[in-house]
Design an enzyme around this catalytic site. Structure first.
Site: not given
Length: 387
Positions: A36, A149, A281, A329
């Site tokens: 997955k 769950r 930054y 980023m």
């Protein structure tokens, strides 16, 4: 095509080694390879064919689209149709267990994908799909043994079994559950869950008059730490990718695992900077003496955790250099001092020759699962070449 500056190199030999180690630890029980979340970030297009070549026959995903993709990769490899009657003999099986209660399950049932049933509503959707397609739906009853769950509680299990005793077009293939605390080997609740699971399996067998079922509750930490490993099948997840499922990492259980991913970047620019130079930054880092900054491709847009800013290190020319300032980023800055670092030099962010994924997890105050699975889609996954 211009190569990407940031690449995840996947060592499929390490994957196969880890599977063999887990199979040995599971003492012959059926291994279900969990692929997955894009094979835990490693690239399902690389991982599934490599595991199939190594003899893995059972695969598990969370969602239906993931299961369909895995089945297609397996079909491409074998040259056979990706759709199969649930009653046919098949070389590989694919299962999944996460879908909305009222989902149209016609496609997975048509394809012979096995479905986890964690609620009475899910079973109704499966009945509908079996009727619509005319195919036999293959299911695994998912019981909640304490995790809280998805999963049938004892009352729901009885309700579902009553429906199945008179149902047509549905084949119960297995019973499954999931540990809450298997990464804590001394936790007594593990024993409680095993007892509850075994009781549920006995109930299913007695009610439906079935002997041949897959019984799977054991995940990676259970495979590595429990003796005997419960059930007759196991679901191998993060350990298959060479990462310890124990936090804090306990190498006494995880010894021998080989991490399969190395995240490699490059120095995009390098320049001398004076004392007092700020970095990134907020200018939360400034140099105390003249130094050199190396701009490294890769940032939180690629899945590299911003929370590791001011803590992480990367490796350039085999040496560790601190990541300074905030991870942005698309890029980050390494302070390389007076090292002879040049644009184009490879940078190991994590993996072979650089920091371990567990170190990045510590720097970001998270777990190693999170580090590899958050790796973004714009990072190509390539198979490591072996000579």
């Amino acid at each position: 095509m211009t190569s990407a500056p940031l690449t995840a190199v996947i060592d499929t030999r390490a994957l196969v080694h880890n599977v063999q180690l887990l199979q040995k630890r599971a003492a012959g029980k059926q291994l279900v390879a969990i692929v997955k979340a894009d094979a835990y970030g490693h690239g399902v297009n690389l991982v599934v064919p490599a595991l199939a070549r190594a003899g893995v026959t059972h695969f598990g995903t969370a969602t239906i689209p993931e299961a369909v993709a895995v089945q297609d990769f397996l079909a491409d490899r074998s040259g056979q149709s990706s759709q199969s009657d649930g009653g046919d003999q098949r070389d590989h099986t694919v299962m999944c267990w996460l879908y909305e209660p009222n989902a149209d399950l016609s496609e997975p049932v048509e394809r012979g994908i096995e479905l986890g049933v964690g609620s009475p509503a899910a079973l109704e959707s499966i009945f509908n799909a079996a009727h619509t397609t005319g195919k036999t739906a293959r299911i695994h009853l998912k019981v909640d043994t304490g995790l809280g769950r998805n999963g049938l509680n004892s009352t729901q299990l009885q309700q579902v079994l009553e429906q199945l005793t008179t149902a047509h077009g549905v084949q119960v293939c297995g019973v499954m559950s999931h540990f809450a605390c298997a990464d804590e080997p001394d936790n007594d609740f593990n024993t409680t869950q095993i007892e509850r699971f075994n009781q549920a399996v006995d109930t299913v067998k007695a009610t439906l008059q079935i002997d041949n079922l897959m019984e799977h509750i054991a995940n990676s930490p259970a495979i590595l730490s429990m003796d005997p490993v419960p059930g007759n099948a196991v679901r191998a997840g993060v350990a298959m990718y060479g990462l310890s499922p124990f936090a804090p990492v306990d190498h006494s259980y995880s010894e021998g695992l080989q991490p399969a991913m190395t995240l490699v970047s490059h120095v995009c620019a390098a320049k001398d900077v004076p004392a007092g130079q700020g970095a990134s930054y907020g200018l939360r880092y400034t140099t105390s003496a003249p130094s050199k900054f190396a701009l490294v491709a890769g940032g939180y847009g690629d899945g590299i955790p911003r929370q590791a800013s001011h803590k992480a290190h990367v490796a350039i020319q085999g040496k560790a250099f601190p990541v300074v300032g905030s991870i942005a980023m698309d890029q980050m800055i390494a302070d390389v001092g007076d090292a002879q670092v040049s644009p184009g030099d490879p940078v190991v962010i994590w993996g072979n020759g650089g920091p371990h994924v567990d170190e990045w997890a510590q720097w970001a105050d998270t777990i190693n699962y999170d580090i590899v699975t958050r790796l973004g889609a714009r990072v190509p996954r390539v198979e490591q070449e072996h000579t």
